[in-house]
Design a protein around this motif. Structure first.
Motif, PDB file in Angstrom:
ATOM      1  N   VAL C  19       0.853  -1.198   0.000  1.00 36.87           N
ATOM      2  CA  VAL C  19       0.000   0.000   0.000  1.00 36.87           C
ATOM      3  C   VAL C  19       0.884   1.243   0.000  1.00 36.87           C
ATOM      4  CG1 VAL C  19      -1.660   1.331   1.377  1.00 36.87           C
ATOM      5  CG2 VAL C  19      -1.978  -1.126   1.075  1.00 36.87           C
ATOM      6  N   CYS C  20       1.942   1.240   0.847  1.00 39.60           N
ATOM      7  CA  CYS C  20       2.865   2.385   0.907  1.00 39.60           C
ATOM      8  C   CYS C  20       3.539   2.602  -0.451  1.00 39.60           C
ATOM      9  CB  CYS C  20       3.949   2.152   1.959  1.00 39.60           C
ATOM     10  SG  CYS C  20       3.297   2.134   3.619  1.00 39.60           S
ATOM     11  N   ALA C  21       3.888   1.495  -1.121  1.00 40.09           N
ATOM     12  CA  ALA C  21       4.608   1.599  -2.397  1.00 40.09           C
ATOM     13  C   ALA C  21       3.772   2.313  -3.464  1.00 40.09           C
ATOM     14  CB  ALA C  21       5.004   0.209  -2.887  1.00 40.09           C
ATOM     15  N   PHE C 234      -1.147  -3.404  11.270  1.00 42.71           N
ATOM     16  CA  PHE C 234      -0.691  -3.223   9.884  1.00 42.71           C
ATOM     17  C   PHE C 234      -1.884  -3.044   8.944  1.00 42.71           C
ATOM     18  CE2 PHE C 234       3.331  -5.537  11.204  1.00 42.71           C
ATOM     19  CZ  PHE C 234       4.104  -4.391  11.176  1.00 42.71           C
ATOM     20  N   TYR C 235      -2.935  -3.852   9.138  1.00 43.84           N
ATOM     21  CA  TYR C 235      -4.104  -3.708   8.266  1.00 43.84           C
ATOM     22  C   TYR C 235      -4.798  -2.365   8.514  1.00 43.84           C
ATOM     23  CZ  TYR C 235      -3.754  -8.478   6.512  1.00 43.84           C
ATOM     24  OH  TYR C 235      -3.316  -9.612   5.895  1.00 43.84           O
ATOM     25  N   PHE C 236      -4.847  -1.930   9.779  1.00 50.27           N
ATOM     26  CA  PHE C 236      -5.484  -0.665  10.112  1.00 50.27           C
ATOM     27  C   PHE C 236      -4.723   0.500   9.458  1.00 50.27           C
ATOM     28  CE2 PHE C 236      -6.005   3.038  12.946  1.00 50.27           C
ATOM     29  CZ  PHE C 236      -7.374   3.203  12.800  1.00 50.27           C
ATOM     30  N   MET C 237      -3.390   0.480   9.590  1.00 46.82           N
ATOM     31  CA  MET C 237      -2.579   1.558   8.994  1.00 46.82           C
ATOM     32  C   MET C 237      -2.750   1.571   7.474  1.00 46.82           C
ATOM     33  SD  MET C 237       0.936   1.866  11.183  1.00 46.82           S
ATOM     34  CE  MET C 237       1.546   0.241  10.922  1.00 46.82           C
ATOM     35  N   SER C 238      -2.837   0.373   6.887  1.00 45.80           N
ATOM     36  CA  SER C 238      -3.033   0.282   5.432  1.00 45.80           C
ATOM     37  C   SER C 238      -4.343   0.968   5.044  1.00 45.80           C
ATOM     38  CB  SER C 238      -3.079  -1.174   4.966  1.00 45.80           C
ATOM     39  OG  SER C 238      -1.962  -1.856   5.433  1.00 45.80           O
ATOM     40  N   LEU C 239      -5.389   0.659   5.816  1.00 45.85           N
ATOM     41  CA  LEU C 239      -6.705   1.238   5.517  1.00 45.85           C
ATOM     42  C   LEU C 239      -6.675   2.761   5.638  1.00 45.85           C
ATOM     43  CD1 LEU C 239      -9.346  -1.156   7.138  1.00 45.85           C
ATOM     44  CD2 LEU C 239      -9.053  -0.565   4.719  1.00 45.85           C
TER      45      LEU C 239
END
Lengths: 199, 242, 252
Positions: C19-21, C234-239
């Protein structure tokens, strides 16, 4: 009612087909060693997938290609994981051609190989362009840069590069599989479900 | 529990256009005894074992069989159309291909059979170690199955079949790759199975079956017709004819 | 609730990095790549599981630096738009190409690093067991394990056939066409022997009760149901990043 996909895959992968698909995954990953030893400028990294598509069936070929790319990523080539959609198309399309009898005549194999190359180029282009910015860490990157420098946008440049290199690789892979399967004994082929596809 | 095996007039063709691979074969093997099928290449020894294991129709659906096979109370007209494991267990001639290659230790390799059958006991360690002990390979339990010698690999392949407790054990040319020491071990194993499992083994040589050490083994000879090169009906061999 | 870097949390980290990429500026991506390199040495869960994995990682670092430099320079050279930022030996490097090169290289390396970090620190057999616990059918698990078995043995078999063909006078050192014929003479026995072996192995599997149907689980204790705090993080930050990116995209 059509069978669920899970069942179709299980139906294909019975008896000798299961170890054979495993062998072809390993062949996809090691074919590069053979061509390197012989100094032939080809990767042939989907030769196992094409063999499975012809001798076993399209579902097994999709599994074969996907698993090979996953393992290639695990063994130090991480970008391969993003190209799983391309090998799915290669497996399905080759399996479809094989079922239609395209691996029984050499000229159909030539046409099929070129078509496959064009299809592979078209499917991999958006991934190359939007995920990797056209950079595949290979010699073909120079072609992309060349097409961009003469005024094409990124996606078109990647498509042109793919059309310039993929059909050759796929054509050679198709022809090799055609010659490899042409003289195989029917008694062996009948154990792999794909006996009707060749000969 | 061991069961009697009766074969009546069994004939088999791989397809309608091919000659017979088995010709009017009749054979009676008592429950819990051991029978060696002796004969040259092409006499139909492996074909017979495939018929009894139930792989013939599965791998050669176009094959044609007549006659009968009866095992205990179960009777088949022609040959069975499904794999009979775990009722009948076949150990192939090449033990290396019978090792799955997907388990890291001999112990797990034997356990793999139970996983396939879905019958893992409460204490699999005890059950598996006792089988390995009977076959004299308990010291190999933690070794990698693909790193063993031919004789050791064969005993692991045998353990992987015996763990399912088949009533009929079929061994395809088990002595081919064995030296005399390993053949002695095989004789010992066969003696230990007497009364518990009906055993049918094939061999190209008569030495193993007729040697005085194999006193519990009866030998049945399958011949090839010298003129037609086709299998002929077989006959029992007597020990003193060796 | 636990909080350790187990396999599911590493997978969620890979997702987060992907997601960051695709969303963060290239400077953040370079920072994340550097953090991953530090993590490989500092965090036990990211240590390579074998010498081979460690070697693959080291090789990839060198490779990445080379590729980053090459991609940046070549794009700056070929994509001629924007200001000229530098001229060297008569070649001009353009701003737009330079920025595109930096963005592409950082994304490429972050994507590759995230996948590589997962695989070098996770034994393949453990990953396959995990897939099985998540519902991958038993026959596909067996197929993957058999592939690893073949991968161990295939190079030596290829080498033997190669030597045998060389001894028979196959033209392995002459022109491209002859070498392509030599390729067939190596692949042909390899494929034929593999079909014969596959038939025997398939029979052997059936003779041990393997028939592509549901079976007893080998490791019932593997079915871990406790939720890992790190995975959720990690999933929360991605969202959050995805939501913020969509918000920004809608407001441009």
């Amino acid at each position: 009612m059509p069978k669920p996909i899970r069942q179709r895959i299980a139906d294909e992968m019975t008896g000798a087909a299961l170890p054979f698909v495993a062998f072809c995954i390993a062949l996809n990953l090691t074919a590069g060693q053979i061509t390197a030893a012989l100094k032939i400028p080809l990767y042939l990294d989907s030769i196992g997938t094409i063999l499975v598509a012809v001798l076993v069936g399209p579902w097994s070929a999709i599994i074969c290609g996907s698993a090979a790319n996953l393992l290639a990523a695990a063994f130090g080539n991480p970008s391969m994981i993003f190209f799983i959609p391309v090998v799915i198309v290669i497996g399905a399309f080759t399996g479809f051609l094989a079922r239609k009898g395209w691996f029984r005549k050499w000229y159909l194999v030539v046409i099929g190989g070129i078509l496959q190359g064009v299809l592979a180029a078209l499917v991999s282009a958006p991934i190359s362009a939007y995920v990797f910015g056209g950079v595949m860490m290979a010699g073909t990157d120079f072609l992309v840069l060349y097409f961009r420098s003469v005024g094409n946008n990124l996606l078109n440049s990647v498509i042109y590069q793919g059309l310039a290199s993929d059909p050759v690789d796929k054509l050679v892979s198709f022809l090799i599989v055609f010659f490899l399967t042409k003289n195989l004994p029917q008694r062996l082929l009948s154990r792999l479900h794909g006996a009707a596809n060749v000969g | 529990m061991a069961q009697r095996l009766t074969i009546k007039d069994l004939s088999l063709q791989y397809s309608a256009s091919e000659p017979r691979a088995l010709s009017s074969l009749s054979l009676d093997v008592e429950a819990g005894s051991c029978c060696a099928i002796i004969g040259p290449t092409g006499a139909g020894k492996s074909t017979l074992l495939q018929c009894l294991a139930g792989t013939m129709r599965r791998h050669h659906p176009e094959s044609l069989a007549t006659g009968q096979i009866q095992f205990g109370e179960t009777r088949f007209n022609g040959v069975p159309d499904h794999v009979l494991f775990p009722i009948a267990g076949l150990v192939l001639q090449d033990p290396y291909v019978q090792i799955s290659g997907v388990r890291e230790t001999v112990f797990d390799e034997v356990l793999f059979t139970l996983e396939n059958l879905g019958t893992i006991p409460q204490d699999p360690r005890q059950t598996i170690l006792s089988i390995l002990q009977r076959l004299g390979i308990d010291h190999l339990a933690d070794r990698k199955p693909t790193s063993l010698s031919g004789g050791e690999t064969q005993r692991v392949a045998l353990a992987a079949i015996l763990i399912a407790q088949p009533s009929l054990l079929l061994l395809d040319e088990p002595t081919t790759a064995l030296d005399s020491n390993a053949q002695d071990k095989l004789r010992f194993i066969l003696r230990s199975l007497r009364g518990r499992t009906t055993v049918l083994l094939t061999d190209t040589q008569i030495d193993f079956a007729l040697s005085p050490d194999s006193s519990n083994v009866r030998a049945f000879k399958l011949d090839v017709d010298p003129k037609t090169r086709l299998p002929a009906t077989g006959s029992w061999l007597r020990k003193h004819s060796a | 609730m636990k909080a350790n870097l187990d396999l599911p949390s590493k997978l969620s980290l890979v997702f987060f990095l992907w997601v960051c990429a695709f969303t963060l500026p290239w400077t953040f991506q370079v920072g994340l790549c550097l953090l991953l390199v530090i993590a490989r040495f500092a965090i036990p869960a990211f240590r390579p599981v074998s010498h081979r994995s460690a070697a693959a990682f080291s090789k990839f670092i060198l490779y990445s630096i080379t590729v980053a430099l090459l991609v940046t320079c070549l794009n700056a050279l070929f994509i001629r738009s924007g200001n000229v930022v530098a001229t060297l030996l008569g070649f001009s490097f353009y701003e737009d190409g330079l920025l595109f090169g930096l963005r592409t290289a950082s994304r490429l390396i972050l994507l590759s690093f995230s996948v590589l970090m997962f695989f070098i620190s996770t034994p393949l057999t453990v990953f396959i067991d995990y897939l099985q616990s998540k519902g991958l059918p038993q026959y596909l698990v067996l197929m993957l394990l058999l592939t690893l078995h073949f991968l161990d043995h295939l190079p030596s078999r290829i080498h033997q056939i190669f030597l045998a063909q060389q001894a028979r006078g196959a033209p392995v050192d002459s022109g491209v066409l002859s070498r392509t014929r030599a390729l067939l003479s190596i692949l042909s026995p390899l494929v034929l022997s593999s079909i014969v072996e596959s038939i025997e192995r398939g029979t052997a599997l059936e003779l041990r009760g393997f028939l592509s149907r549901p079976v007893a689980s080998r490791k019932p204790e593997d079915t871990e149901t406790r939720v890992n705090l790190l995975t959720i993080c990690f999933y929360f930050m991605s969202l959050v990043i995805i939501a913020y990116s969509i918000y920004r995209w809608l407001n441009v």
